[in-house]
Design a protein around this motif. Structure first.
Motif, mmCIF file in Angstrom:
data_model
loop_
_atom_site.group_PDB
_atom_site.id
_atom_site.type_symbol
_atom_site.label_atom_id
_atom_site.label_comp_id
_atom_site.label_asym_id
_atom_site.label_seq_id
_atom_site.Cartn_x
_atom_site.Cartn_y
_atom_site.Cartn_z
ATOM 1 N N MET A 1 0.845 -1.205 0.000
ATOM 2 C CA MET A 1 0.000 0.000 0.000
ATOM 3 C C MET A 1 0.876 1.249 0.000
ATOM 4 N N ASP A 2 0.501 2.249 -0.823
ATOM 5 C CA ASP A 2 1.290 3.486 -0.842
ATOM 6 C C ASP A 2 0.857 4.391 0.317
ATOM 7 N N TRP A 3 1.717 5.362 0.631
ATOM 8 C CA TRP A 3 1.495 6.229 1.793
ATOM 9 C C TRP A 3 0.224 7.067 1.663
ATOM 10 N N ARG A 4 -0.028 7.606 0.464
ATOM 11 C CA ARG A 4 -1.203 8.462 0.293
ATOM 12 C C ARG A 4 -2.502 7.709 0.572
ATOM 13 N N SER A 5 -2.597 6.488 0.073
ATOM 14 C CA SER A 5 -3.802 5.674 0.302
ATOM 15 C C SER A 5 -3.941 5.323 1.785
ATOM 16 N N ALA A 6 -2.803 4.989 2.406
ATOM 17 C CA ALA A 6 -2.823 4.626 3.828
ATOM 18 C C ALA A 6 -3.263 5.805 4.695
ATOM 19 N N ILE A 7 -2.738 6.992 4.381
ATOM 20 C CA ILE A 7 -3.085 8.194 5.159
ATOM 21 C C ILE A 7 -4.555 8.549 4.961
ATOM 22 N N LYS A 8 -5.038 8.434 3.735
ATOM 23 C CA LYS A 8 -6.446 8.729 3.443
ATOM 24 C C LYS A 8 -7.375 7.779 4.200
ATOM 25 N N GLY A 9 -7.022 6.503 4.209
ATOM 26 C CA GLY A 9 -7.825 5.519 4.956
ATOM 27 C C GLY A 9 -7.782 5.777 6.453
ATOM 28 N N PHE A 10 -6.601 6.162 6.938
ATOM 29 C CA PHE A 10 -6.421 6.481 8.364
ATOM 30 C C PHE A 10 -7.292 7.666 8.765
ATOM 31 N N GLN A 11 -7.344 8.687 7.898
ATOM 32 C CA GLN A 11 -8.177 9.865 8.179
ATOM 33 C C GLN A 11 -9.654 9.484 8.280
ATOM 34 N N ALA A 12 -10.099 8.639 7.363
ATOM 35 C CA ALA A 12 -11.502 8.194 7.390
ATOM 36 C C ALA A 12 -11.802 7.417 8.663
ATOM 37 N N TYR A 13 -10.844 6.576 9.086
ATOM 38 C CA TYR A 13 -10.993 5.787 10.321
ATOM 39 C C TYR A 13 -11.108 6.697 11.538
ATOM 40 N N LEU A 14 -10.242 7.721 11.622
ATOM 41 C CA LEU A 14 -10.263 8.645 12.759
ATOM 42 C C LEU A 14 -11.575 9.424 12.824
ATOM 43 N N LYS A 15 -12.037 9.843 11.638
ATOM 44 C CA LYS A 15 -13.232 10.680 11.587
ATOM 45 C C LYS A 15 -14.507 9.866 11.830
ATOM 46 N N LEU A 16 -14.617 8.720 11.160
ATOM 47 C CA LEU A 16 -15.873 7.964 11.193
ATOM 48 C C LEU A 16 -15.966 7.003 12.374
ATOM 49 N N GLU A 17 -14.848 6.313 12.667
ATOM 50 C CA GLU A 17 -14.905 5.294 13.726
ATOM 51 C C GLU A 17 -14.504 5.833 15.096
ATOM 52 N N LYS A 18 -13.535 6.753 15.115
ATOM 53 C CA LYS A 18 -13.086 7.305 16.399
ATOM 54 C C LYS A 18 -13.787 8.622 16.734
ATOM 55 N N SER A 19 -14.556 9.160 15.768
ATOM 56 C CA SER A 19 -15.323 10.405 15.967
ATOM 57 C C SER A 19 -14.456 11.578 16.426
ATOM 58 N N LEU A 20 -13.233 11.658 15.879
ATOM 59 C CA LEU A 20 -12.350 12.762 16.264
ATOM 60 C C LEU A 20 -12.723 14.029 15.496
ATOM 61 N N ALA A 21 -12.456 15.160 16.112
ATOM 62 C CA ALA A 21 -12.714 16.455 15.475
ATOM 63 C C ALA A 21 -11.736 16.655 14.324
ATOM 64 N N ASP A 22 -12.089 17.550 13.396
ATOM 65 C CA ASP A 22 -11.251 17.808 12.217
ATOM 66 C C ASP A 22 -9.831 18.229 12.600
ATOM 67 N N ASN A 23 -9.703 19.054 13.634
ATOM 68 C CA ASN A 23 -8.372 19.513 14.068
ATOM 69 C C ASN A 23 -7.501 18.345 14.520
ATOM 70 N N SER A 24 -8.103 17.388 15.239
ATOM 71 C CA SER A 24 -7.359 16.207 15.715
ATOM 72 C C SER A 24 -6.950 15.327 14.546
ATOM 73 N N VAL A 25 -7.867 15.149 13.586
ATOM 74 C CA VAL A 25 -7.560 14.341 12.394
ATOM 75 C C VAL A 25 -6.395 14.966 11.630
ATOM 76 N N GLU A 26 -6.410 16.296 11.495
ATOM 77 C CA GLU A 26 -5.320 16.998 10.797
ATOM 78 C C GLU A 26 -3.991 16.829 11.526
ATOM 79 N N ALA A 27 -4.033 16.891 12.857
ATOM 80 C CA ALA A 27 -2.805 16.749 13.656
ATOM 81 C C ALA A 27 -2.209 15.353 13.483
ATOM 82 N N TYR A 28 -3.049 14.331 13.566
ATOM 83 C CA TYR A 28 -2.582 12.951 13.355
ATOM 84 C C TYR A 28 -2.018 12.787 11.947
ATOM 85 N N SER A 29 -2.705 13.364 10.958
ATOM 86 C CA SER A 29 -2.259 13.246 9.561
ATOM 87 C C SER A 29 -0.883 13.871 9.374
#
Length: 299
Positions: A1-29
């Motif tokens: 898996m390439d980094w861009r796809s992995a990061i995009k999937g990670f962002q979706a996981y944080l937002k949808l499954e962990k219910s993190l705020a946009d600022n937190s998702v950006e910080a993790y990214s």
């Protein structure tokens, strides 16, 4: 898996499954972007699934050499661990390379606090002849009376005030709700603002349930609360760095100094881990040490 796809999937996981705020998702990214940047600069390019524990250790050393302080390194490690936990859950990797990764030692900085007298001075400096003065007094009383974060204060809803039983419902980090007891002084200040002055504000559509409104009928910004407190500090001549969070620290410190159970304080502050709340026990020890130094005849 390439980094861009992995990061995009990670962002979706944080937002949808962990219910993190946009600022937190950006910080993790951003944390994972730094790891991607490091891996992309190596002679042999690394993919997310090929990173080893040794690679991660070298990455932390690289970050330190760039001048990153231990607390920033620890924050990045938190992001990396969350990223590899996600990859493991998705069966993209079979073992977690970050599992044995150790965080750098951080000397925890004790937060600034206000004495009860300091808080009284700041509240007394508010000009109650102005409509916003009554509102601002209710803001400070609520910050100190219930230990809210500034974002929790600006998003506070009328429908979540249970003043008859001395509780308010707060939506904290990750959209987690908690019930927080609120003190009598804060209840009185809130009632005066809501019943006598807020009723005269022309409220914008969609803001009907927000407790603290500006003169245009929209919710207050976090910046406004910071600036309002800064102005009061200037008026009183207080020689301390004070922010909305200082009231939260003071709330917790005064409870611990008064003998409150640490678990109860954790619940009220909405801390996920008791270790975050434990900083107030250290603060309490500092208070005891200073008391001994000041009053013990052999000190």
């Amino acid at each position: 898996m390439d980094w861009r796809s992995a990061i995009k999937g990670f962002q979706a996981y944080l937002k949808l499954e962990k219910s993190l705020a946009d600022n937190s998702v950006e910080a993790y990214s951003r944390d994972i972007e730094k790891l991607f940047q490091y891996s992309d600069n190596k002679e042999v390019k690394l993919k997310p699934e090929s990173v080893t524990l040794n690679d991660l250790r070298e990455f932390i050393t690289w970050a330190a050499e760039l001048g990153m302080i231990p607390s920033s390194q620890a924050r990045i490690l938190s992001g990396i661990k969350a990223f590899y936990k996600y990859l493991l859950m998705e069966d993209i990797i079979k073992s977690d390379p970050s599992e044995l990764l150790e965080s750098p030692q951080i000397r925890r900085k004790l937060p600034d606090t206000l004495s009860y007298e300091d808080i009284e001075k700041l509240i007394a400096a508010i000009d109650l002849s102005k409509p916003e003065g009554t509102r601002n007094k209710a803001i400070l009383e609520t910050l100190y009376g219930s230990g809210l974060r500034v974002s929790e204060l600006t998003e506070l809803k009328l429908s979540n005030l249970y003043l008859d039983i001395e509780f308010i419902k707060v939506t904290g980090k990750g959209n987690k709700e908690r019930l927080v007891p609120i003190g009598g002084a804060a209840i009185r200040a809130l009632k005066i603002w809501i019943e006598n002055l807020r009723v005269h504000v022309p409220i914008k559509k969609g803001e009907e349930d927000i407790v603290f409104l500006n003169r245009r009928g929209t919710r207050l910004s976090r910046v406004y609360v910071f600036l309002m407190i800064k102005e009061l500090v200037g008026l009183t001549g207080l020689k301390k760095t004070v922010s909305p969070h200082t009231f939260r620290h003071s709330f917790a410190t005064h409870l611990v100094e008064g003998g409150a159970d640490l678990r109860a304080v954790q619940e009220m502050l909405g801390h996920e881990s008791i270790t975050t709340t434990e900083i107030y026990t250290h603060l309490n020890r500092e208070y005891l040490k200073s008391t001994i130094s000041q009053f013990h005849p052999r000190s």
